[in-house]
Design a protein around this motif. Sequence first.
Motif, PDB file in Angstrom:
ATOM      1  N   GLY A   8       0.040  -3.349   8.309  1.00 16.39           N
ATOM      2  CA  GLY A   8       0.749  -2.875   9.529  1.00 16.39           C
ATOM      3  C   GLY A   8       1.851  -2.039   8.774  1.00 16.39           C
ATOM      4  O   GLY A   8       2.850  -2.094   9.671  1.00 16.39           O
ATOM      5  N   LEU A   9       1.884  -1.949   7.429  1.00 14.38           N
ATOM      6  CA  LEU A   9       3.111  -1.260   6.770  1.00 14.38           C
ATOM      7  C   LEU A   9       2.632  -0.719   5.769  1.00 14.38           C
ATOM      8  O   LEU A   9       1.769  -1.254   5.056  1.00 14.38           O
ATOM      9  CB  LEU A   9       4.084  -2.272   6.460  1.00 14.38           C
ATOM     10  CG  LEU A   9       5.434  -1.897   5.876  1.00 14.38           C
ATOM     11  CD1 LEU A   9       6.768  -2.499   6.253  1.00 14.38           C
ATOM     12  CD2 LEU A   9       5.254  -2.339   4.344  1.00 14.38           C
ATOM     13  N   PHE A  10       3.207   0.551   5.292  1.00 18.31           N
ATOM     14  CA  PHE A  10       2.797   1.188   4.013  1.00 18.31           C
ATOM     15  C   PHE A  10       4.152   1.879   3.707  1.00 18.31           C
ATOM     16  O   PHE A  10       5.144   2.135   4.069  1.00 18.31           O
ATOM     17  CB  PHE A  10       1.743   1.906   4.180  1.00 18.31           C
ATOM     18  CG  PHE A  10       1.611   3.178   5.160  1.00 18.31           C
ATOM     19  CD1 PHE A  10       2.053   4.185   4.962  1.00 18.31           C
ATOM     20  CD2 PHE A  10       1.334   2.705   6.554  1.00 18.31           C
ATOM     21  CE1 PHE A  10       2.173   5.276   6.149  1.00 18.31           C
ATOM     22  CE2 PHE A  10       1.271   3.751   7.438  1.00 18.31           C
ATOM     23  CZ  PHE A  10       1.695   4.926   7.159  1.00 18.31           C
ATOM     24  N   LEU A  11       4.060   2.337   2.305  1.00 18.03           N
ATOM     25  CA  LEU A  11       5.178   3.185   1.560  1.00 18.03           C
ATOM     26  C   LEU A  11       4.542   4.587   1.628  1.00 18.03           C
ATOM     27  O   LEU A  11       3.212   4.938   1.646  1.00 18.03           O
ATOM     28  CB  LEU A  11       5.206   2.887   0.216  1.00 18.03           C
ATOM     29  CG  LEU A  11       5.886   1.296   0.121  1.00 18.03           C
ATOM     30  CD1 LEU A  11       5.987   1.072  -1.502  1.00 18.03           C
ATOM     31  CD2 LEU A  11       6.985   1.005   0.929  1.00 18.03           C
ATOM     32  N   PRO A  19       0.881  -1.227   0.063  1.00 16.04           N
ATOM     33  CA  PRO A  19       0.075  -0.025  -0.022  1.00 16.04           C
ATOM     34  C   PRO A  19       0.781   1.193  -0.038  1.00 16.04           C
ATOM     35  O   PRO A  19       2.009   1.409   0.586  1.00 16.04           O
ATOM     36  CB  PRO A  19      -0.991  -0.187   1.336  1.00 16.04           C
ATOM     37  CG  PRO A  19       0.149  -0.959   2.257  1.00 16.04           C
ATOM     38  CD  PRO A  19       0.577  -1.969   1.169  1.00 16.04           C
ATOM     39  N   ILE A  20       0.471   2.463  -0.645  1.00 15.64           N
ATOM     40  CA  ILE A  20       1.063   3.564  -0.872  1.00 15.64           C
ATOM     41  C   ILE A  20       0.137   4.800  -0.238  1.00 15.64           C
ATOM     42  O   ILE A  20      -0.996   4.652  -0.609  1.00 15.64           O
ATOM     43  CB  ILE A  20       1.407   3.776  -2.331  1.00 15.64           C
ATOM     44  CG1 ILE A  20       2.272   2.570  -2.921  1.00 15.64           C
ATOM     45  CG2 ILE A  20       2.346   5.232  -2.454  1.00 15.64           C
ATOM     46  CD1 ILE A  20       2.840   2.838  -4.390  1.00 15.64           C
ATOM     47  N   ILE A  21       0.727   5.461   0.475  1.00 18.79           N
ATOM     48  CA  ILE A  21      -0.162   6.686   1.162  1.00 18.79           C
ATOM     49  C   ILE A  21       0.883   7.875   0.947  1.00 18.79           C
ATOM     50  O   ILE A  21       2.050   7.972   0.893  1.00 18.79           O
ATOM     51  CB  ILE A  21       0.106   6.468   2.744  1.00 18.79           C
ATOM     52  CG1 ILE A  21      -0.721   5.166   3.215  1.00 18.79           C
ATOM     53  CG2 ILE A  21      -0.542   7.737   3.468  1.00 18.79           C
ATOM     54  CD1 ILE A  21      -2.120   5.178   2.713  1.00 18.79           C
ATOM     55  N   LEU A  29      -5.273   4.718   4.717  1.00 22.77           N
ATOM     56  CA  LEU A  29      -4.284   4.754   5.854  1.00 22.77           C
ATOM     57  C   LEU A  29      -4.805   3.743   6.814  1.00 22.77           C
ATOM     58  O   LEU A  29      -4.143   2.839   7.025  1.00 22.77           O
ATOM     59  CB  LEU A  29      -4.114   6.023   6.560  1.00 22.77           C
ATOM     60  CG  LEU A  29      -3.086   5.952   7.610  1.00 22.77           C
ATOM     61  CD1 LEU A  29      -1.602   5.639   7.154  1.00 22.77           C
ATOM     62  CD2 LEU A  29      -3.050   7.282   8.588  1.00 22.77           C
ATOM     63  N   GLY A  30      -6.058   3.664   7.330  1.00 25.72           N
ATOM     64  CA  GLY A  30      -6.582   2.889   8.139  1.00 25.72           C
ATOM     65  C   GLY A  30      -6.588   1.382   7.626  1.00 25.72           C
ATOM     66  O   GLY A  30      -6.286   0.177   8.242  1.00 25.72           O
ATOM     67  N   GLU A  31      -6.799   1.185   6.209  1.00 20.37           N
ATOM     68  CA  GLU A  31      -6.885  -0.324   5.594  1.00 20.37           C
ATOM     69  C   GLU A  31      -5.505  -0.618   5.496  1.00 20.37           C
ATOM     70  O   GLU A  31      -5.395  -1.838   5.746  1.00 20.37           O
ATOM     71  CB  GLU A  31      -7.281   0.120   4.512  1.00 20.37           C
ATOM     72  CG  GLU A  31      -9.068   0.332   4.035  1.00 20.37           C
ATOM     73  CD  GLU A  31      -9.420   0.570   2.644  1.00 20.37           C
ATOM     74  OE1 GLU A  31      -8.590   0.564   1.877  1.00 20.37           O
ATOM     75  OE2 GLU A  31     -10.594   0.930   2.526  1.00 20.37           O
ATOM     76  N   ALA A  32      -4.427   0.292   5.166  1.00 21.61           N
ATOM     77  CA  ALA A  32      -3.077  -0.282   4.900  1.00 21.61           C
ATOM     78  C   ALA A  32      -2.792  -0.760   6.456  1.00 21.61           C
ATOM     79  O   ALA A  32      -2.003  -1.871   6.646  1.00 21.61           O
ATOM     80  CB  ALA A  32      -2.158   0.717   4.500  1.00 21.61           C
ATOM     81  N   LEU A  66      -4.419   8.682  12.310  1.00 21.23           N
ATOM     82  CA  LEU A  66      -4.613   7.094  12.904  1.00 21.23           C
ATOM     83  C   LEU A  66      -5.847   7.320  14.150  1.00 21.23           C
ATOM     84  O   LEU A  66      -6.605   6.719  14.296  1.00 21.23           O
ATOM     85  CB  LEU A  66      -3.702   6.511  13.226  1.00 21.23           C
ATOM     86  CG  LEU A  66      -2.507   6.123  12.050  1.00 21.23           C
ATOM     87  CD1 LEU A  66      -1.423   5.433  12.495  1.00 21.23           C
ATOM     88  CD2 LEU A  66      -3.563   4.928  11.196  1.00 21.23           C
ATOM     89  N   ALA A  67      -5.334   8.464  14.889  1.00 16.70           N
ATOM     90  CA  ALA A  67      -6.017   8.681  16.377  1.00 16.70           C
ATOM     91  C   ALA A  67      -7.500   9.049  15.753  1.00 16.70           C
ATOM     92  O   ALA A  67      -8.575   8.467  16.572  1.00 16.70           O
ATOM     93  CB  ALA A  67      -5.292   9.743  16.949  1.00 16.70           C
ATOM     94  N   MET A  68      -7.695   9.622  14.808  1.00 16.12           N
ATOM     95  CA  MET A  68      -8.971  10.101  14.297  1.00 16.12           C
ATOM     96  C   MET A  68      -9.688   8.964  13.925  1.00 16.12           C
ATOM     97  O   MET A  68     -11.093   8.518  14.241  1.00 16.12           O
ATOM     98  CB  MET A  68      -8.960  11.005  13.104  1.00 16.12           C
ATOM     99  CG  MET A  68     -10.392  11.450  12.687  1.00 16.12           C
ATOM    100  SD  MET A  68     -10.374  12.649  11.427  1.00 16.12           S
ATOM    101  CE  MET A  68      -9.612  11.843  10.289  1.00 16.12           C
TER     102      MET A  68
END
Length: 330
Positions: free
Chosen positions: A56-59, A36-38, A48-51, A162-164
């Motif tokens: 548990g990791l993304f680019l 996944p790329i963000i 972001l949440g899906e990744a 992420l907190a949101m």
Amino acid sequence: MWRPNISSYPPPFRQSNYHHKQAHSDRPPPVAHPLPIIDLQHLNPNSLGEACGDWGLFLLTNHGIPPILTTQIQDHAKILFSLPFDSKETQITNHPITYFWGTPAISQNVQNLNWVESFHAPLKHLQDGGHKIHPMLESFRCMLEEYGRHMVRVARQLFEALAMNLAFDPIQKASYLSDSDGLLRVYRYPCCPMTTGEFFGMDAHTDSSVLSILNQDEVGGLQVLKDLKWVDVRPIPGTLVVNLGDMMQAMSNEEYKSVKHRVVVNGRRERFSICYFAFPMEDGAIHSSKYKTFTYKDFRAKVQEDIKTTGFKVGLDRFKLKQPDSGLGA
């Protein structure tokens, strides 16, 4: 043919029986999989949440880290790492930048050591003035301090998204990420011709952080465990690798995962990387429906105790709440 400066390697990494043999590997090839790329400038909390839940990791792209700063740190690190081992260990490094190699907590069997060395720099110490520092480290310290400011910005932006998503309690959230308690590590993974399954640049593990942000060179070697298979995290110029750590897994009630990852050794080229680790406040309570309430200070102490006594990090399992018995028979 290029050959590494063996005298700069820690002594166990210099043994001739490792360096006169041709590189080979008996590991199965890693699985190819799109990661996944963000885009940080156009941050989509849902993506972001899906990744974070799936990988548990993304680019991370468009992060705003000046390429020239990364290049300067890498170039300076290469000079420092190439110094004789004794000078790195005893002469040039002290507060605020320290040096370590391998995996000191476990046995001295070379096959169990991580094939790595690192300069370790807590941000709050980099920013402290008045400390006597070796002249060769002063410009390095300044570069790392500047890089650290960028990392704090990136980590904070990701954490707030992420907190949101997770609807953190505002009071609890205040202690869940500490901008001043992050740390930087600059790694060199020495050339290791014996690229069998016995040797790793860094063995499989999860990070104890909230999140970790990696800036890797073009050599590669990072792998992430996905669906019980190792996946290559191939270097893409200008792209960072972000992985979640144990603290985020606990904070999210396991909605997001602390991903297991490792670094394989390279038989022909050294690998360099810069990693930032973001942590919670040491004494702030982490609340979770899956784990006992604990602080990061509690967690770190238990990890250190386990490594000292067993050689392994147990991590979150030490704080896991027991699930109630369903009362059903087999």
